[in-house]
Design a protein around this motif. Structure first.
Motif, PDB file in Angstrom:
ATOM      1  N   VAL A 259       0.839  -1.197   0.000  1.00  0.00           N
ATOM      2  CA  VAL A 259       0.000   0.000   0.000  1.00  0.00           C
ATOM      3  C   VAL A 259       0.874   1.247   0.000  1.00  0.00           C
ATOM      4  O   VAL A 259       1.793   1.371   0.819  1.00  0.00           O
ATOM      5  CB  VAL A 259      -0.923   0.016   1.244  1.00  0.00           C
ATOM      6  N   VAL A 260       0.587   2.162  -0.907  1.00  0.00           N
ATOM      7  CA  VAL A 260       1.266   3.460  -0.970  1.00  0.00           C
ATOM      8  C   VAL A 260       0.251   4.556  -0.681  1.00  0.00           C
ATOM      9  O   VAL A 260      -0.848   4.556  -1.239  1.00  0.00           O
ATOM     10  CB  VAL A 260       1.903   3.684  -2.356  1.00  0.00           C
ATOM     11  N   GLY A 261       0.625   5.495   0.187  1.00  0.00           N
ATOM     12  CA  GLY A 261      -0.245   6.639   0.466  1.00  0.00           C
ATOM     13  C   GLY A 261      -0.032   7.165   1.868  1.00  0.00           C
ATOM     14  O   GLY A 261       0.268   6.399   2.789  1.00  0.00           O
ATOM     15  N   GLY A 262      -0.190   8.482   2.026  1.00  0.00           N
ATOM     16  CA  GLY A 262      -0.066   9.088   3.342  1.00  0.00           C
ATOM     17  C   GLY A 262      -1.258   8.769   4.229  1.00  0.00           C
ATOM     18  O   GLY A 262      -2.325   8.382   3.756  1.00  0.00           O
ATOM     19  N   GLU A 263      -1.091   8.954   5.525  1.00  0.00           N
ATOM     20  CA  GLU A 263      -2.135   8.585   6.479  1.00  0.00           C
ATOM     21  C   GLU A 263      -3.184   9.677   6.640  1.00  0.00           C
ATOM     22  O   GLU A 263      -4.350   9.376   6.894  1.00  0.00           O
ATOM     23  CB  GLU A 263      -1.500   8.261   7.830  1.00  0.00           C
ATOM     24  N   LEU A 264      -2.785  10.946   6.517  1.00  0.00           N
ATOM     25  CA  LEU A 264      -3.733  12.042   6.729  1.00  0.00           C
ATOM     26  C   LEU A 264      -4.559  12.289   5.473  1.00  0.00           C
ATOM     27  O   LEU A 264      -4.041  12.289   4.357  1.00  0.00           O
ATOM     28  CB  LEU A 264      -2.995  13.322   7.118  1.00  0.00           C
ATOM     29  N   VAL A 265      -5.843  12.526   5.663  1.00  0.00           N
ATOM     30  CA  VAL A 265      -6.761  12.785   4.550  1.00  0.00           C
ATOM     31  C   VAL A 265      -6.592  14.235   4.107  1.00  0.00           C
ATOM     32  O   VAL A 265      -6.723  15.166   4.902  1.00  0.00           O
ATOM     33  CB  VAL A 265      -8.220  12.520   4.979  1.00  0.00           C
ATOM     34  N   HIS A 266      -6.305  14.429   2.805  1.00  0.00           N
ATOM     35  CA  HIS A 266      -6.096  15.774   2.263  1.00  0.00           C
ATOM     36  C   HIS A 266      -7.336  16.329   1.576  1.00  0.00           C
ATOM     37  O   HIS A 266      -7.377  17.525   1.271  1.00  0.00           O
ATOM     38  CB  HIS A 266      -4.946  15.749   1.246  1.00  0.00           C
ATOM     39  N   ARG A 267      -8.321  15.508   1.312  1.00  0.00           N
ATOM     40  CA  ARG A 267      -9.474  15.941   0.530  1.00  0.00           C
ATOM     41  C   ARG A 267     -10.533  16.551   1.442  1.00  0.00           C
ATOM     42  O   ARG A 267     -11.136  15.861   2.263  1.00  0.00           O
ATOM     43  CB  ARG A 267     -10.086  14.764  -0.236  1.00  0.00           C
ATOM     44  N   ALA A 268     -10.785  17.859   1.262  1.00  0.00           N
ATOM     45  CA  ALA A 268     -11.851  18.499   2.023  1.00  0.00           C
ATOM     46  C   ALA A 268     -13.218  17.925   1.669  1.00  0.00           C
ATOM     47  O   ALA A 268     -14.191  18.121   2.404  1.00  0.00           O
ATOM     48  CB  ALA A 268     -11.837  20.009   1.766  1.00  0.00           C
ATOM     49  N   LEU A 269     -13.277  17.207   0.549  1.00  0.00           N
ATOM     50  CA  LEU A 269     -14.493  16.504   0.159  1.00  0.00           C
ATOM     51  C   LEU A 269     -14.989  15.594   1.280  1.00  0.00           C
ATOM     52  O   LEU A 269     -16.194  15.397   1.455  1.00  0.00           O
ATOM     53  CB  LEU A 269     -14.200  15.681  -1.089  1.00  0.00           C
ATOM     54  N   ASP A 270     -14.082  15.034   2.057  1.00  0.00           N
ATOM     55  CA  ASP A 270     -14.442  14.152   3.166  1.00  0.00           C
ATOM     56  C   ASP A 270     -14.433  14.974   4.454  1.00  0.00           C
ATOM     57  O   ASP A 270     -13.434  15.029   5.176  1.00  0.00           O
ATOM     58  CB  ASP A 270     -13.457  12.994   3.251  1.00  0.00           C
ATOM     59  N   VAL A 271     -15.562  15.610   4.745  1.00  0.00           N
ATOM     60  CA  VAL A 271     -15.608  16.521   5.886  1.00  0.00           C
ATOM     61  C   VAL A 271     -15.437  15.790   7.202  1.00  0.00           C
ATOM     62  O   VAL A 271     -14.947  16.357   8.182  1.00  0.00           O
ATOM     63  CB  VAL A 271     -16.919  17.333   5.894  1.00  0.00           C
ATOM     64  N   GLU A 272     -15.828  14.529   7.262  1.00  0.00           N
ATOM     65  CA  GLU A 272     -15.726  13.781   8.515  1.00  0.00           C
ATOM     66  C   GLU A 272     -14.284  13.465   8.892  1.00  0.00           C
ATOM     67  O   GLU A 272     -13.900  13.542  10.062  1.00  0.00           O
ATOM     68  CB  GLU A 272     -16.532  12.490   8.419  1.00  0.00           C
ATOM     69  N   PHE A 273     -13.468  13.136   7.887  1.00  0.00           N
ATOM     70  CA  PHE A 273     -12.110  12.678   8.185  1.00  0.00           C
ATOM     71  C   PHE A 273     -11.025  13.620   7.679  1.00  0.00           C
ATOM     72  O   PHE A 273      -9.840  13.267   7.750  1.00  0.00           O
ATOM     73  CB  PHE A 273     -11.891  11.281   7.586  1.00  0.00           C
ATOM     74  N   TYR A 274     -11.381  14.790   7.202  1.00  0.00           N
ATOM     75  CA  TYR A 274     -10.381  15.718   6.673  1.00  0.00           C
ATOM     76  C   TYR A 274      -9.315  16.015   7.718  1.00  0.00           C
ATOM     77  O   TYR A 274      -9.598  16.328   8.871  1.00  0.00           O
ATOM     78  CB  TYR A 274     -11.043  17.022   6.223  1.00  0.00           C
ATOM     79  N   ASN A 275      -8.047  15.866   7.308  1.00  0.00           N
ATOM     80  CA  ASN A 275      -6.873  16.127   8.148  1.00  0.00           C
ATOM     81  C   ASN A 275      -6.769  15.158   9.327  1.00  0.00           C
ATOM     82  O   ASN A 275      -6.086  15.444  10.308  1.00  0.00           O
ATOM     83  CB  ASN A 275      -6.859  17.571   8.657  1.00  0.00           C
ATOM     84  N   ARG A 276      -7.450  14.017   9.220  1.00  0.00           N
ATOM     85  CA  ARG A 276      -7.369  12.983  10.245  1.00  0.00           C
ATOM     86  C   ARG A 276      -6.677  11.738   9.687  1.00  0.00           C
ATOM     87  O   ARG A 276      -6.543  11.577   8.479  1.00  0.00           O
ATOM     88  CB  ARG A 276      -8.775  12.610  10.745  1.00  0.00           C
TER      89      ARG A 276
END
Length: 320
Positions: A259-276
């Motif tokens: 799996v490749v990808g950072g842990e923090l959510v960058h998409r403001a589209l996901d208001v529940e998990f943004y920056n989490r």
């Protein structure tokens, strides 16, 4: 008689972004000269090889609400205008010449909006990625009564900057007919639909020989299942991938998942998990069947992504 190179002006809020690989290819393979105007950038190990060799970087500043990492939905248009004006200030101060074509990215931050003030008559091609529908597609299909009203307010107004771009004489470009058809019907005939392609010199399947990824050797008889995203979020279907990975790991002992990808959510589209940290949330709810056989590489360079895809037996993209 040799032809003078075409001069390209690229404008995108973040470098290399979506347009960096396009500009890099045009510089290396077609002999273009390119100025790339941007506000922020990824670390240099993510930059394409033509930087400083025909691809020149110019940074512009933004003021006001554009300095904030996230803003209230009522200020999204203001934020886009700040990016567009910040870019125009640097264009007007530096006055690059000649410019044959402007290539921009319309993604709610219409940084090419004021380019015609400095470059009247120069053709502008903008990449349009996505048109938000208030109650359909992506995460809206799963939004329940617990979702805040502001989320739907934002979706009602999120397209304002893209619509300004469409109304101001750009040639709109998108990658698929599906993406084009998300936009209002009156714009469909204006769009150029052109997939941006795959660099088959870099992304090529290795069918034989020793395999490794990020310095870790892969046993000869092992099958590799891969998942790649900028961040491990809901929009890209990381939760769906974990469910599938568990099924595959239970079914076969000769499978590993990478799996490749950072842990923090960058998409403001996901208001529940943004920056989490969405990865921790998912793994807490869905523990891994065999943690030793799922490798998390984090954020890696394009070279490591190419290495992973070259040794993959199955690439999974369960995007919403």
């Amino acid at each position: 008689m040799s032809q003078d190179p075409l001069h390209l002006l690229c404008i995108e809020p973040r470098f290399p972004g979506r347009l960096g690989p396009v500009a890099d290819w045009l510089v290396r393979r077609r002999g273009y000269r390119c100025w790339f105007y941007f506000n922020s950038s990824d670390p240099q190990e993510f930059w394409p090889e033509s930087v400083g060799k025909g691809l020149e970087l110019v940074q512009f500043n933004v003021g006001g609400v554009a300095r904030e990492l996230s803003v209230n939905w009522t200020r999204q248009l203001e934020r886009g205008l700040c990016y567009a004006y910040g870019c125009w200030e640097v264009l007007d101060a530096r006055r690059p010449r000649p410019v044959d074509l402007v290539l921009g990215g319309s993604a709610g931050l219409g940084s090419t909006l004021f380019a015609p003030v400095y470059l009247p008559g120069i053709p502008i091609v903008n990449l349009f990625d996505y048109f938000y529908h208030p109650h359909a597609n992506d995460l809206a299909d799963e939004a329940g009564p617990e979702s805040p009203a502001e989320y739907f307010h934002w979706r009602q107004s999120a397209n304002a900057m893209d619509l300004l771009d469409l109304e101001n004489g750009v040639t709109p470009w998108t990658l698929t007919e599906w993406q084009r058809d998300l936009f209002p019907a009156e714009y469909h005939d204006d769009f150029e639909v052109q997939y941006d392609g795959v660099d088959t010199l870099r992304f090529v399947r290795r069918a034989s020989g020793p395999r490794q990824v990020a310095g870790r050797a892969i046993p000869a008889e092992t099958r590799v299942v891969s998942f790649v995203a900028r961040s491990l979020d809901r929009t890209r279907g990381f939760d769906r991938f974990v469910e599938l990975a568990n099924r595959l790991l239970r079914a076969s002992s000769d499978v590993i998942c990478v799996v490749v990808g950072g842990e923090l959510v960058h998409r403001a589209l996901d208001v529940e998990f943004y920056n989490r940290d969405y990865r921790t949330h998912v793994l807490g709810a869905t523990p891994l069947v065999d943690p030793e056989r799922i490798w998390f590489l984090g954020e890696v360079t394009p070279a490591v992504v190419a290495e992973l895809l070259s040794v993959s037996d199955l690439y999974v993209y369960l995007s919403r």
